[in-house]
Write a protein that holds these residues in place. Sequence first.
Motif, PDB file in Angstrom:
ATOM      1  N   ASN A   1       0.827  -1.206   0.000  1.00 65.52           N
ATOM      2  CA  ASN A   1       0.000   0.000   0.000  1.00 65.52           C
ATOM      3  C   ASN A   1       0.862   1.257   0.000  1.00 65.52           C
ATOM      4  O   ASN A   1       0.577   2.218  -0.704  1.00 65.52           O
ATOM      5  N   LEU A   2       1.915   1.259   0.833  1.00 63.88           N
ATOM      6  CA  LEU A   2       2.807   2.414   0.872  1.00 63.88           C
ATOM      7  C   LEU A   2       3.553   2.581  -0.445  1.00 63.88           C
ATOM      8  O   LEU A   2       3.759   3.700  -0.913  1.00 63.88           O
ATOM      9  N   LEU A   3       3.945   1.463  -1.049  1.00 64.24           N
ATOM     10  CA  LEU A   3       4.630   1.518  -2.335  1.00 64.24           C
ATOM     11  C   LEU A   3       3.698   2.088  -3.406  1.00 64.24           C
ATOM     12  O   LEU A   3       4.098   2.951  -4.194  1.00 64.24           O
ATOM     13  N   ALA A   4       2.456   1.631  -3.442  1.00 63.93           N
ATOM     14  CA  ALA A   4       1.484   2.145  -4.407  1.00 63.93           C
ATOM     15  C   ALA A   4       1.228   3.632  -4.181  1.00 63.93           C
ATOM     16  O   ALA A   4       1.125   4.412  -5.130  1.00 63.93           O
ATOM     17  N   GLN A   5       1.141   4.037  -2.922  1.00 62.59           N
ATOM     18  CA  GLN A   5       0.930   5.447  -2.587  1.00 62.59           C
ATOM     19  C   GLN A   5       2.111   6.289  -3.065  1.00 62.59           C
ATOM     20  O   GLN A   5       1.922   7.367  -3.641  1.00 62.59           O
ATOM     21  N   GLN A   6       3.334   5.783  -2.882  1.00 63.38           N
ATOM     22  CA  GLN A   6       4.518   6.533  -3.312  1.00 63.38           C
ATOM     23  C   GLN A   6       4.593   6.608  -4.834  1.00 63.38           C
ATOM     24  O   GLN A   6       4.973   7.637  -5.399  1.00 63.38           O
ATOM     25  N   LYS A   7       4.227   5.520  -5.510  1.00 63.75           N
ATOM     26  CA  LYS A   7       4.237   5.545  -6.978  1.00 63.75           C
ATOM     27  C   LYS A   7       3.228   6.566  -7.507  1.00 63.75           C
ATOM     28  O   LYS A   7       3.505   7.274  -8.478  1.00 63.75           O
ATOM     29  N   LEU A   8       2.053   6.644  -6.873  1.00 64.35           N
ATOM     30  CA  LEU A   8       1.067   7.645  -7.274  1.00 64.35           C
ATOM     31  C   LEU A   8       1.612   9.044  -7.023  1.00 64.35           C
ATOM     32  O   LEU A   8       1.478   9.939  -7.863  1.00 64.35           O
ATOM     33  N   ALA A   9       2.252   9.242  -5.880  1.00 61.97           N
ATOM     34  CA  ALA A   9       2.845  10.550  -5.571  1.00 61.97           C
ATOM     35  C   ALA A   9       3.911  10.914  -6.597  1.00 61.97           C
ATOM     36  O   ALA A   9       3.983  12.062  -7.059  1.00 61.97           O
ATOM     37  N   ASP A  10       4.723   9.942  -6.988  1.00 62.49           N
ATOM     38  CA  ASP A  10       5.759  10.198  -7.998  1.00 62.49           C
ATOM     39  C   ASP A  10       5.139  10.584  -9.343  1.00 62.49           C
ATOM     40  O   ASP A  10       5.621  11.501 -10.017  1.00 62.49           O
ATOM     41  N   ARG A  11       4.049   9.887  -9.723  1.00 57.49           N
ATOM     42  CA  ARG A  11       3.375  10.239 -10.987  1.00 57.49           C
ATOM     43  C   ARG A  11       2.756  11.626 -10.892  1.00 57.49           C
ATOM     44  O   ARG A  11       2.833  12.417 -11.838  1.00 57.49           O
ATOM     45  N   LEU A  12       2.152  11.957  -9.735  1.00 55.75           N
ATOM     46  CA  LEU A  12       1.561  13.276  -9.561  1.00 55.75           C
ATOM     47  C   LEU A  12       2.638  14.355  -9.649  1.00 55.75           C
ATOM     48  O   LEU A  12       2.441  15.382 -10.297  1.00 55.75           O
ATOM     49  N   ALA A  13       3.784  14.127  -9.025  1.00 51.83           N
ATOM     50  CA  ALA A  13       4.880  15.105  -9.087  1.00 51.83           C
ATOM     51  C   ALA A  13       5.321  15.318 -10.533  1.00 51.83           C
ATOM     52  O   ALA A  13       5.520  16.459 -10.975  1.00 51.83           O
ATOM     53  N   MET A  14       5.461  14.224 -11.287  1.00 52.31           N
ATOM     54  CA  MET A  14       5.859  14.323 -12.689  1.00 52.31           C
ATOM     55  C   MET A  14       4.799  15.065 -13.503  1.00 52.31           C
ATOM     56  O   MET A  14       5.113  15.923 -14.328  1.00 52.31           O
TER      57      MET A  14
ATOM     58  N   VAL B   1      -9.595  22.646  -8.567  1.00 52.69           N
ATOM     59  CA  VAL B   1      -9.991  21.422  -7.858  1.00 52.69           C
ATOM     60  C   VAL B   1     -10.385  21.708  -6.410  1.00 52.69           C
ATOM     61  O   VAL B   1     -10.654  20.784  -5.640  1.00 52.69           O
ATOM     62  N   GLY B   2     -10.402  22.993  -6.039  1.00 55.12           N
ATOM     63  CA  GLY B   2     -10.843  23.373  -4.697  1.00 55.12           C
ATOM     64  C   GLY B   2      -9.828  23.111  -3.604  1.00 55.12           C
ATOM     65  O   GLY B   2     -10.206  22.871  -2.452  1.00 55.12           O
ATOM     66  N   GLU B   3      -8.553  23.149  -3.943  1.00 54.57           N
ATOM     67  CA  GLU B   3      -7.500  22.894  -2.965  1.00 54.57           C
ATOM     68  C   GLU B   3      -6.451  23.999  -3.048  1.00 54.57           C
ATOM     69  O   GLU B   3      -6.578  24.913  -3.849  1.00 54.57           O
ATOM     70  N   THR B   4      -5.412  23.891  -2.238  1.00 55.90           N
ATOM     71  CA  THR B   4      -4.335  24.882  -2.268  1.00 55.90           C
ATOM     72  C   THR B   4      -3.136  24.322  -3.023  1.00 55.90           C
ATOM     73  O   THR B   4      -2.947  23.091  -3.062  1.00 55.90           O
ATOM     74  N   PRO B   5      -2.313  25.190  -3.603  1.00 60.02           N
ATOM     75  CA  PRO B   5      -1.092  24.714  -4.265  1.00 60.02           C
ATOM     76  C   PRO B   5      -0.196  23.929  -3.286  1.00 60.02           C
ATOM     77  O   PRO B   5       0.421  22.933  -3.657  1.00 60.02           O
ATOM     78  N   ARG B   6      -0.166  24.381  -2.036  1.00 57.53           N
ATOM     79  CA  ARG B   6       0.639  23.702  -1.018  1.00 57.53           C
ATOM     80  C   ARG B   6       0.175  22.253  -0.843  1.00 57.53           C
ATOM     81  O   ARG B   6       0.992  21.336  -0.731  1.00 57.53           O
ATOM     82  N   ASP B   7      -1.152  22.050  -0.823  1.00 54.76           N
ATOM     83  CA  ASP B   7      -1.667  20.686  -0.683  1.00 54.76           C
ATOM     84  C   ASP B   7      -1.302  19.830  -1.888  1.00 54.76           C
ATOM     85  O   ASP B   7      -0.920  18.667  -1.739  1.00 54.76           O
ATOM     86  N   LEU B   8      -1.401  20.378  -3.095  1.00 50.11           N
ATOM     87  CA  LEU B   8      -1.015  19.613  -4.291  1.00 50.11           C
ATOM     88  C   LEU B   8       0.443  19.170  -4.185  1.00 50.11           C
ATOM     89  O   LEU B   8       0.781  18.023  -4.501  1.00 50.11           O
ATOM     90  N   ARG B   9       1.299  20.061  -3.734  1.00 48.60           N
ATOM     91  CA  ARG B   9       2.729  19.722  -3.598  1.00 48.60           C
ATOM     92  C   ARG B   9       2.948  18.676  -2.497  1.00 48.60           C
ATOM     93  O   ARG B   9       3.788  17.775  -2.652  1.00 48.60           O
ATOM     94  N   ARG B  10       2.196  18.775  -1.415  1.00 49.87           N
ATOM     95  CA  ARG B  10       2.306  17.769  -0.338  1.00 49.87           C
ATOM     96  C   ARG B  10       1.921  16.387  -0.852  1.00 49.87           C
ATOM     97  O   ARG B  10       2.592  15.385  -0.569  1.00 49.87           O
ATOM     98  N   TRP B  11       0.834  16.331  -1.609  1.00 48.22           N
ATOM     99  CA  TRP B  11       0.405  15.046  -2.159  1.00 48.22           C
ATOM    100  C   TRP B  11       1.431  14.516  -3.152  1.00 48.22           C
ATOM    101  O   TRP B  11       1.642  13.315  -3.242  1.00 48.22           O
ATOM    102  N   ALA B  12       2.076  15.417  -3.897  1.00 42.50           N
ATOM    103  CA  ALA B  12       3.112  15.004  -4.844  1.00 42.50           C
ATOM    104  C   ALA B  12       4.374  14.529  -4.125  1.00 42.50           C
ATOM    105  O   ALA B  12       5.202  13.838  -4.715  1.00 42.50           O
ATOM    106  N   GLU B  13       4.517  14.882  -2.853  1.00 42.93           N
ATOM    107  CA  GLU B  13       5.666  14.436  -2.057  1.00 42.93           C
ATOM    108  C   GLU B  13       5.383  13.142  -1.307  1.00 42.93           C
ATOM    109  O   GLU B  13       6.273  12.596  -0.664  1.00 42.93           O
ATOM    110  N   GLY B  14       4.151  12.657  -1.341  1.00 37.62           N
ATOM    111  CA  GLY B  14       3.863  11.362  -0.740  1.00 37.62           C
ATOM    112  C   GLY B  14       2.756  11.329   0.283  1.00 37.62           C
ATOM    113  O   GLY B  14       2.374  10.251   0.736  1.00 37.62           O
ATOM    114  N   THR B  15       2.228  12.487   0.691  1.00 32.29           N
ATOM    115  CA  THR B  15       1.079  12.480   1.598  1.00 32.29           C
ATOM    116  C   THR B  15      -0.095  11.848   0.856  1.00 32.29           C
ATOM    117  O   THR B  15      -0.277  12.073  -0.337  1.00 32.29           O
ATOM    118  N   LYS B  16      -0.885  11.064   1.566  1.00 30.94           N
ATOM    119  CA  LYS B  16      -1.996  10.334   0.935  1.00 30.94           C
ATOM    120  C   LYS B  16      -2.939  11.294   0.205  1.00 30.94           C
ATOM    121  O   LYS B  16      -3.430  12.260   0.774  1.00 30.94           O
TER     122      LYS B  16
END
Length: 139
Positions: free
Chosen positions: A4-17, A36-51
């Motif tokens: 699950n953590l590996l899949a989450q990190q792969k998604l974060a890596d794709r989002l960052a790219m 999308v109703g969010e903040t740029p900071r949140d998008l970057r956090r999710w791209a770094e691996g936050t769920k």
Amino acid sequence: MSSNLLAQQKLADRLAMVLRRFEHEGGSIDQLASAVGETPRDLRRWAEGTKLPGHVFSALLGELPRHLADELIRPTGLRLIARDHDEDVNALLAAAKANDLAGTIARMMADGRLDHRERAQLEQLAKATIAELQPLAGE
């Protein structure tokens, strides 16, 4: 690392790219976040691996250009299609899919034959191609 953590990190890596490509292609992360109703900071956090919340993932698929949205869902083997394309665009898409299939067959047959693994791969690819083309035929 759990699967699950590996899949989450792969998604974060794709989002960052995808976010990097989006900016490189002239898009604004601030505008995307707002859409999308969010903040740029949140998008970057999710791209770094936050769920990444599912509702945000879904909203991103709707706001990103198709080719970038497709990158987010690439591991599924699915692709997004625009149902409002005219018939000419759909015909070109069908031709491209058929060409991809023909090219794969040609590469597999380069040695003059198909082995059992290639046959199995080809069967799966043909089924996937047919499934992709069926909506274009209106079925």
